[in-house]
Design a protein around this motif. Structure first.
Motif, PDB file in Angstrom:
ATOM      1  N   ALA A  47      67.831  22.567 118.120  1.00 30.33           N
ATOM      2  CA  ALA A  47      66.386  22.526 118.322  1.00 30.33           C
ATOM      3  C   ALA A  47      66.026  23.330 119.500  1.00 30.33           C
ATOM      4  CB  ALA A  47      65.315  21.404 118.437  1.00 30.33           C
ATOM      5  N   TRP A  48      66.607  23.307 120.583  1.00 31.36           N
ATOM      6  CA  TRP A  48      66.423  24.489 121.693  1.00 31.36           C
ATOM      7  C   TRP A  48      66.867  25.703 121.560  1.00 31.36           C
ATOM      8  CZ3 TRP A  48      70.092  26.607 124.909  1.00 31.36           C
ATOM      9  CH2 TRP A  48      69.622  27.272 126.113  1.00 31.36           C
ATOM     10  N   TYR A  49      67.926  25.697 120.970  1.00 30.85           N
ATOM     11  CA  TYR A  49      68.711  27.225 120.752  1.00 30.85           C
ATOM     12  C   TYR A  49      67.816  27.977 119.754  1.00 30.85           C
ATOM     13  CZ  TYR A  49      71.894  30.823 119.938  1.00 30.85           C
ATOM     14  OH  TYR A  49      72.698  32.063 119.858  1.00 30.85           O
ATOM     15  N   ALA A  50      67.270  27.191 118.628  1.00 24.72           N
ATOM     16  CA  ALA A  50      66.521  27.858 117.563  1.00 24.72           C
ATOM     17  C   ALA A  50      65.106  28.105 117.975  1.00 24.72           C
ATOM     18  CB  ALA A  50      66.699  27.065 116.284  1.00 24.72           C
ATOM     19  N   LYS A  51      64.551  27.471 119.136  1.00 25.00           N
ATOM     20  CA  LYS A  51      63.250  27.705 119.473  1.00 25.00           C
ATOM     21  C   LYS A  51      62.803  29.097 119.341  1.00 25.00           C
ATOM     22  CE  LYS A  51      59.721  26.109 122.874  1.00 25.00           C
ATOM     23  NZ  LYS A  51      59.741  25.567 123.984  1.00 25.00           N
ATOM     24  N   PRO A  52      63.200  29.869 120.081  1.00 24.70           N
ATOM     25  CA  PRO A  52      62.608  31.370 120.258  1.00 24.70           C
ATOM     26  C   PRO A  52      62.796  31.749 118.627  1.00 24.70           C
ATOM     27  CG  PRO A  52      64.537  31.143 121.904  1.00 24.70           C
ATOM     28  CD  PRO A  52      64.600  29.987 120.971  1.00 24.70           C
ATOM     29  N   ILE A  53      63.770  31.986 118.150  1.00 25.58           N
ATOM     30  CA  ILE A  53      63.761  32.270 116.740  1.00 25.58           C
ATOM     31  C   ILE A  53      62.528  31.589 116.023  1.00 25.58           C
ATOM     32  CG2 ILE A  53      65.157  32.627 114.608  1.00 25.58           C
ATOM     33  CD1 ILE A  53      67.628  32.277 116.624  1.00 25.58           C
ATOM     34  N   TYR A  54      62.455  30.580 115.957  1.00 23.56           N
ATOM     35  CA  TYR A  54      61.432  29.751 114.904  1.00 23.56           C
ATOM     36  C   TYR A  54      60.024  30.538 115.500  1.00 23.56           C
ATOM     37  CZ  TYR A  54      58.215  26.122 114.001  1.00 23.56           C
ATOM     38  OH  TYR A  54      57.084  25.381 113.555  1.00 23.56           O
ATOM     39  N   LEU A  55      59.815  30.293 116.725  1.00 19.20           N
ATOM     40  CA  LEU A  55      58.401  30.614 117.195  1.00 19.20           C
ATOM     41  C   LEU A  55      58.206  32.295 116.673  1.00 19.20           C
ATOM     42  CD1 LEU A  55      58.327  29.423 120.822  1.00 19.20           C
ATOM     43  CD2 LEU A  55      56.938  28.188 118.850  1.00 19.20           C
ATOM     44  N   LYS A  56      59.207  33.028 116.705  1.00 21.90           N
ATOM     45  CA  LYS A  56      59.001  34.516 116.528  1.00 21.90           C
ATOM     46  C   LYS A  56      58.628  34.417 114.811  1.00 21.90           C
ATOM     47  CE  LYS A  56      61.164  39.227 117.094  1.00 21.90           C
ATOM     48  NZ  LYS A  56      62.084  39.805 117.715  1.00 21.90           N
ATOM     49  N   TRP A  57      59.414  33.675 114.109  1.00 23.99           N
ATOM     50  CA  TRP A  57      59.166  33.770 112.600  1.00 23.99           C
ATOM     51  C   TRP A  57      57.741  33.270 112.560  1.00 23.99           C
ATOM     52  CZ3 TRP A  57      58.059  29.077 109.973  1.00 23.99           C
ATOM     53  CH2 TRP A  57      57.993  29.304 108.608  1.00 23.99           C
ATOM     54  N   ALA A  58      57.312  32.048 113.145  1.00 27.18           N
ATOM     55  CA  ALA A  58      56.070  31.482 112.796  1.00 27.18           C
ATOM     56  C   ALA A  58      54.842  32.298 113.297  1.00 27.18           C
ATOM     57  CB  ALA A  58      55.814  29.906 113.565  1.00 27.18           C
ATOM     58  N   GLY A  59      55.113  32.974 114.483  1.00 27.49           N
ATOM     59  CA  GLY A  59      54.160  33.937 115.089  1.00 27.49           C
ATOM     60  C   GLY A  59      53.949  35.303 114.025  1.00 27.49           C
ATOM     61  N   ARG A  60      54.566  35.594 112.908  1.00 28.56           N
ATOM     62  CA  ARG A  60      54.590  36.552 111.996  1.00 28.56           C
ATOM     63  C   ARG A  60      53.789  36.108 110.784  1.00 28.56           C
ATOM     64  NH1 ARG A  60      60.898  38.504 111.784  1.00 28.56           N
ATOM     65  NH2 ARG A  60      60.782  39.606 113.811  1.00 28.56           N
ATOM     66  N   LEU A  61      53.578  34.658 110.818  1.00 32.27           N
ATOM     67  CA  LEU A  61      52.610  34.055 109.564  1.00 32.27           C
ATOM     68  C   LEU A  61      51.395  34.510 109.821  1.00 32.27           C
ATOM     69  CD1 LEU A  61      54.555  30.723 109.101  1.00 32.27           C
ATOM     70  CD2 LEU A  61      54.871  32.777 107.859  1.00 32.27           C
ATOM     71  N   SER A  62      50.679  34.640 108.465  1.00 29.37           N
ATOM     72  CA  SER A  62      49.040  35.011 108.759  1.00 29.37           C
ATOM     73  C   SER A  62      48.339  33.463 108.815  1.00 29.37           C
ATOM     74  CB  SER A  62      48.738  35.645 107.620  1.00 29.37           C
ATOM     75  OG  SER A  62      48.832  34.876 106.248  1.00 29.37           O
ATOM     76  N   GLU A  63      47.155  33.361 109.098  1.00 32.84           N
ATOM     77  CA  GLU A  63      46.626  32.062 108.928  1.00 32.84           C
ATOM     78  C   GLU A  63      46.548  31.698 107.689  1.00 32.84           C
ATOM     79  OE1 GLU A  63      45.008  30.482 111.374  1.00 32.84           O
ATOM     80  OE2 GLU A  63      45.535  31.856 112.981  1.00 32.84           O
ATOM     81  N   HIS A  64      46.267  32.570 106.665  1.00 31.77           N
ATOM     82  CA  HIS A  64      46.206  31.947 105.263  1.00 31.77           C
ATOM     83  C   HIS A  64      47.337  31.376 104.900  1.00 31.77           C
ATOM     84  CE1 HIS A  64      45.279  31.720 101.003  1.00 31.77           C
ATOM     85  NE2 HIS A  64      46.481  32.309 100.521  1.00 31.77           N
ATOM     86  N   GLN A  65      48.725  31.935 105.218  1.00 29.76           N
ATOM     87  CA  GLN A  65      49.953  31.540 105.097  1.00 29.76           C
ATOM     88  C   GLN A  65      50.000  30.113 105.840  1.00 29.76           C
ATOM     89  OE1 GLN A  65      52.242  35.046 106.272  1.00 29.76           O
ATOM     90  NE2 GLN A  65      52.933  35.124 104.090  1.00 29.76           N
ATOM     91  N   VAL A  66      49.886  29.856 107.034  1.00 32.59           N
ATOM     92  CA  VAL A  66      50.023  28.511 107.528  1.00 32.59           C
ATOM     93  C   VAL A  66      49.139  27.543 106.865  1.00 32.59           C
ATOM     94  CG1 VAL A  66      49.425  27.481 109.839  1.00 32.59           C
ATOM     95  CG2 VAL A  66      50.399  29.734 110.117  1.00 32.59           C
ATOM     96  N   THR A  67      48.066  27.919 106.427  1.00 32.36           N
ATOM     97  CA  THR A  67      47.138  27.011 105.753  1.00 32.36           C
ATOM     98  C   THR A  67      47.929  26.431 104.589  1.00 32.36           C
ATOM     99  OG1 THR A  67      45.223  28.214 106.722  1.00 32.36           O
ATOM    100  CG2 THR A  67      45.091  26.413 104.632  1.00 32.36           C
ATOM    101  N   GLN A  68      48.511  27.346 103.857  1.00 30.93           N
ATOM    102  CA  GLN A  68      49.142  26.990 102.742  1.00 30.93           C
ATOM    103  C   GLN A  68      50.335  26.231 102.660  1.00 30.93           C
ATOM    104  OE1 GLN A  68      46.503  27.960 100.437  1.00 30.93           O
ATOM    105  NE2 GLN A  68      48.369  28.136  99.057  1.00 30.93           N
TER     106      GLN A  68
END
Length: 656
Positions: A47-68
């Protein structure tokens, strides 16, 4: 709030960071199983190693995608919850069952509190019982069974809490990663499928109360007039209900009082902003007293000092040198043998100082660390107040044990990450104490409340892992506040070469520990195959059931997994003969009498069995039976002389 306030908040944050460190260590090493600990550490490293990768991926999502995604997560979670309640209901015992039975009785207009001495001994659960009886009265009008009513209530309250937490995190945080991670935790961990879903008790209402309180505090400044009226009403009601259900919520009032005094001296601007919700919180606590008295009066409950335990009992229990700071049954027996509340108080006045003297200063400090570790540990949360599943399906029982271990690992990883994130944010608060222009007092109140609960159950009261769950809404808020986010969260950059090497070495080391550890990953021996463990308990002088001479009692049980041990509990001094009958082969197995049960130890294949007990004496005898009005205890009813009693049952268990 200027420098003086920043220093106070930062100092409180440093204390909380130290507590989080204890929680991290506790969840890494307890329970002591090197294989499980290795898998927990592997998960944390990944989880620690993948955290930046995950945050970068999540940051690209739109509000609508997050809601879905969130809607999908909640939908899947609800489907699993319904399956759990339908096919794997748990057998509930101890306090939650006693509350449930009494509430069911009250809902039918029976105001007799003397079925056992439990509520006279511990009247703190009376208000919860009366409130639950109101819910059961409502569902009785819809012709719902008590089982269905409790499941619906737990389902609504638990999912309401989860949705509220996700909403708070999403509203506070400016990143999508936090809310999606929280949603994934609720979906994949046992949190949403075990204790809080299967057992209705006072812990979940407390979580909801704190969640509502801090939601209102966070959003109050931006509310319009109408929304403030609605939110204020809900806030007062939640405080009233939370306090009457679990009085240790008073910790929040202490935190509010300390914050208000501080704001009066250093920052009246913030006091004017927050005075509305702070006054409403105080009003809720003021109203809780008369509401609690009204609930007791309406249910015809009267205190009985012959059985009542003094409040000091819980403190005395927590410092038992022979125990660990948890609820201790032997201490309960000791105090129960003393007649009258005043005599108990006189005993405790001498017994508590004697215990503290026996522990000594070092022993007391050690006990504090021990209790803090228990409070913040989540390894055993899934099994709180349950003895296992009543009769899980055959296919599920094949994977039950590894799934339980996997769930425990997910819970431990999730809370280690939560504690670690809180620790880092508290340290950041400390490092920036001299440069940050001001600290939001709502953040101060959150930290104060968290520390209050920690201090209460570490320094004073007895402790349990479930008590520490109140930290979830508090730490969730701290981890969502954007001002405390670390640089790596605001601008996620993939781990460098050195971080990769360190992670790789950590993975290799934990894998080596896993391989060389002589312990098994899990044990299947002693796991419940089928059972009914709910009872009002003879320790509380529960009313007994009498059977006539030569009466026969029987109950069918279906085994969906091979068992090696069977026992059916008996009342003391009962002289009953017993057999376990295989209904397919018609083979009768004679049961051996022990001190408190009839037992059988031998391999038992899957199939249908029948428990048979008979009173062979020419006089009536008492038997240990559990009886409810419409609460489903076991898949099959109890028969007395071929007469069906649908909601009665033996207290029995089949173990692997």
């Amino acid at each position: 709030m200027r420098s003086r306030k920043i220093n106070v908040t930062a100092t409180l944050g440093l204390l909380l960071a130290f507590a989080m460190l204890i929680g991290i260590v506790s969840n890494v090493v307890i329970p002591l199983n090197l294989k499980v600990t290795s898998l927990v550490l592997l998960g944390v490293i990944a989880a620690w190693y993948a955290k930046p990768i995950y945050l970068k991926w999540a940051g690209r999502l739109s509000e609508h995608q997050v809601t879905q995604i969130l809607i999908t997560i909640i939908g899947l979670m609800m489907i699993v919850q319904i399956w759990v309640l339908r096919f794997t209901p748990a057998t509930v015992y101890h306090d939650p069952f006693r509350v449930l039975v009494q509430a069911e009785q009250l809902s039918h207009g029976d105001f007799n509190w003397g079925e056992s001495v439990y509520f006279w001994r511990f009247p703190n659960n009376v208000s919860l019982t009366v409130l639950l009886s109101y819910w059961l009265r409502l569902t009785n009008l819809l012709h719902m069974s008590t089982s269905a009513s409790i499941h619906v209530l737990s389902f609504i309250m638990l999912d309401g809490f989860i949705v509220a937490i996700l909403r708070s995190v999403r509203r506070l945080s400016r990143q999508h990663g936090g809310v999606l991670l929280a949603g994934s935790f609720f979906l994949f961990s046992p949190f949403a499928y075990t204790y809080y879903l299967q057992v209705f008790y006072s812990d979940l209402p407390t979580l909801i109360c704190l969640g509502i309180t801090f939601n209102v505090l966070v959003g109050w400044h931006g509310f319009g007039r109408v929304k403030k009226i609605l939110a204020g009403t809900v806030l007062v009601l939640s405080i009233v209900i939370g306090e009457v259900v679990k009085p240790n919520l008073i910790v929040l009032l202490v935190a509010v009082a300390l914050l208000s005094i501080w704001l009066m001296t250093v920052d009246r601007k913030w006091l004017n902003i927050l005075k509305g919700p702070l006054i409403l919180i105080t009003l809720g606590f003021i109203l809780a007293g008369p509401v609690s008295a009204g609930l007791k009066s309406s249910s015809h409950f009267k205190n009985n000092n012959e059985y009542a335990f003094p409040t000091m009992h819980w403190v005395w229990m927590s410092y038992n040198p022979s125990a660990s700071g948890r609820y201790d049954f032997h201490d309960v027996l000791t105090l129960s043998s003393i007649q009258g509340k005043k005599a108990k108080q006189a005993y405790l006045k001498k017994a508590l100082p004697a215990r503290l003297k026996r522990l000594g200063p070092l022993g007391i400090v050690k006990r504090w660390f021990q209790k803090a570790g228990i409070l913040l540990n989540v390894s055993f949360m899934s099994r709180a107040y349950t003895g296992g599943f009543i009769s899980a399906p055959k296919l599920y029982q094949r994977v039950e044990v590894p799934l339980a271990v996997f769930g425990q690992i997910i819970m431990r990883i999730g809370f280690i990450l939560l504690y670690a994130e809180t620790l880092l944010r508290c340290l950041r608060l400390w490092r920036t104490r001299t440069v940050a222009p001001e600290v939001d007092p709502r953040l101060t109140l959150t930290i104060l409340t968290a520390l209050g609960y920690l201090a209460f159950h570490t320094l004073l009261w007895e402790t349990e892992s479930r008590y520490g769950q109140v930290m979830i809404p508090l730490l969730g808020i701290l981890c969502a506040v954007p001002s405390l986010a670390t640089t790596s969260e605001r601008q996620p950059i993939p781990r460098g070469h050195l971080a990769g090497m360190v992670s790789g070495l950590g993975v290799v080391a934990t894998l080596l520990v896993y391989i060389v550890s002589p312990q098994a990953l899990y044990q299947t021996r002693g796991v419940l195959v089928a059972g009914q463990l709910s009872q009002l308990s003879l320790q509380f002088d529960a009313r007994r059931t009498w059977v006539k001479p030569f009466d026969t009692l029987s109950q069918r049980v279906t085994l969906n997994h091979v068992a090696t041990h069977f026992s059916v509990s008996l009342a003391p001094a009962a002289e009953l003969s017993g057999y376990l009958v295989n209904e397919q082969t018609k083979q009768h197995y004679a049961l051996l009498r022990t001190e408190s049960a009839l037992v059988l130890t031998r391999p038992l294949k899957t199939g249908r069995y029948r428990i048979e007990l008979r009173n062979d004496l020419q006089r009536p005898q008492s038997v240990l039976l559990t009886k409810t009005r419409s609460y489903w205890l076991a898949p099959h009813p109890l028969y007395i002389n071929h007469q069906n009693h649908r909601y009665w049952s033996f207290v029995y268990e089949f173990l692997r």
